[in-house]
Write an enzyme that holds these catalytic residues in place. Sequence first.
Site, PDB file in Angstrom:
ATOM      1  N   ARG A  68      45.274 -61.820  71.040  1.00 59.05           N
ATOM      2  CA  ARG A  68      44.163 -61.171  70.326  1.00 59.05           C
ATOM      3  C   ARG A  68      43.475 -62.186  69.402  1.00 59.05           C
ATOM      4  O   ARG A  68      42.257 -62.124  69.203  1.00 59.05           O
ATOM      5  CB  ARG A  68      44.643 -59.955  69.533  1.00 59.05           C
ATOM      6  CG  ARG A  68      45.669 -60.266  68.460  1.00 59.05           C
ATOM      7  CD  ARG A  68      45.945 -59.069  67.569  1.00 59.05           C
ATOM      8  NE  ARG A  68      47.053 -59.306  66.658  1.00 59.05           N
ATOM      9  CZ  ARG A  68      47.201 -58.696  65.492  1.00 59.05           C
ATOM     10  NH1 ARG A  68      46.307 -57.811  65.086  1.00 59.05           N
ATOM     11  NH2 ARG A  68      48.239 -58.953  64.728  1.00 59.05           N
TER      12      ARG A  68
ATOM     13  N   GLU B 249      34.959 -44.371  70.088  1.00 65.64           N
ATOM     14  CA  GLU B 249      35.019 -45.344  71.182  1.00 65.64           C
ATOM     15  C   GLU B 249      34.124 -44.975  72.364  1.00 65.64           C
ATOM     16  O   GLU B 249      33.511 -45.838  72.995  1.00 65.64           O
ATOM     17  CB  GLU B 249      36.468 -45.513  71.641  1.00 65.64           C
ATOM     18  CG  GLU B 249      37.380 -46.177  70.620  1.00 65.64           C
ATOM     19  CD  GLU B 249      37.914 -45.219  69.568  1.00 65.64           C
ATOM     20  OE1 GLU B 249      38.623 -45.673  68.650  1.00 65.64           O
ATOM     21  OE2 GLU B 249      37.620 -43.996  69.668  1.00 65.64           O
TER      22      GLU B 249
ATOM     23  N   ASP C 128      54.056 -49.488  65.878  1.00 64.36           N
ATOM     24  CA  ASP C 128      53.015 -48.458  65.968  1.00 64.36           C
ATOM     25  C   ASP C 128      53.435 -47.307  66.877  1.00 64.36           C
ATOM     26  O   ASP C 128      52.855 -46.223  66.814  1.00 64.36           O
ATOM     27  CB  ASP C 128      51.701 -49.057  66.471  1.00 64.36           C
ATOM     28  CG  ASP C 128      51.002 -49.880  65.396  1.00 64.36           C
ATOM     29  OD1 ASP C 128      51.499 -49.910  64.258  1.00 64.36           O
ATOM     30  OD2 ASP C 128      49.970 -50.493  65.703  1.00 64.36           O
TER      31      ASP C 128
ATOM     32  N   ARG D 181      49.190 -57.991  70.768  1.00 67.48           N
ATOM     33  CA  ARG D 181      49.363 -58.101  69.321  1.00 67.48           C
ATOM     34  C   ARG D 181      50.384 -59.176  68.970  1.00 67.48           C
ATOM     35  O   ARG D 181      50.275 -59.848  67.943  1.00 67.48           O
ATOM     36  CB  ARG D 181      49.840 -56.752  68.773  1.00 67.48           C
ATOM     37  CG  ARG D 181      50.198 -56.771  67.296  1.00 67.48           C
ATOM     38  CD  ARG D 181      50.890 -55.471  66.896  1.00 67.48           C
ATOM     39  NE  ARG D 181      51.055 -55.348  65.455  1.00 67.48           N
ATOM     40  CZ  ARG D 181      51.738 -54.387  64.878  1.00 67.48           C
ATOM     41  NH1 ARG D 181      52.321 -53.443  65.609  1.00 67.48           N
ATOM     42  NH2 ARG D 181      51.849 -54.327  63.570  1.00 67.48           N
TER      43      ARG D 181
END
Length: 315
Positions: free
Chosen positions: A10, A59, A118, A168
């Site tokens: 990323r 989005e 997450d 990530r």
Amino acid sequence: MADVKNIATRDSYGAALKQLAAEGHDELVVLDADLAAATKTGVFKKAYPDRHFDCGIAEGNMMGVAAGLSTMGYIPFVSSFAMFAAGRAFEQIRNSIAYPRLNVKIGATHGGISVGEDGASHQCCEDFALMRSLPGMTVICPADDVEARAAVRAAFEHRGPVYLRFGRLAVPVFHDEANYHFEIGKGEQLTEGSDIAIIATGLMVNEARIAAENLAKEGIHARVINIHTIKPLDEELVLKAAAECGKVITCEEHSVIGGLGEAVCALLSEKQPTPVRRIGVQDKFGCSGPAWDLLREYGLCAANIEANVREMLGK
């Protein structure tokens, strides 16, 4: 293996966008959905604030905005987490971008189990399947920083919709930038070997490299192939590996349903029937935890690749 830098792809995404803009590509614009700090498009925003558009947590609308911009000659890179880009906005990608074959690039970060703490709601392991199903959509998942930056450039130069998945988690950089060439639809063979072929994508490529190195110490010679472009698949490279090795293992940080493994199996079943074993997420959701712990828990690691190789070879 020698010590290498660890960089999240990323971060590579943000750096590549900024570099393209610095080269004078005024048609490049970047859209984000209130996640610029996480997707790393904030790097681009800081340098080119008038060409970065925060569309908020909407989005689907963002995909429509990108579609409109593309009809005016801009090349938009639409950015969000993979779960929200591929998942939440699927209908708009299908009808507003893929159907009219517009020149929109989707930069999806935080793909796969390695999103970590997450948890399942953010760990998108279905995006390859969703994007592969769309006619004309190119699907790319780079393995390291060098490949990721090259993939962004290739997507920019490609005419048509492209889905790019970034991670990530910081992962080892094993490509030599000076000698690396990226081409959409063309994989690369990383190691020699004829006992078995390990075909991997994304962060699983380095795990496959580690597995091959360990297996070589046991006298097992595995051919490692990096498939950065899941669609269109490099059929020639896959068929050659299957014919010369006789057995194949696929490795991906994605569900075994609908991803690289199924693409390889579909090809081989039609053109080169070969025993295949798929390493990936086994039809289950993720859970919250440290990224590397989760990867090991779900079998997305070198040790599990090695175990599967031994089992397939009867060792």
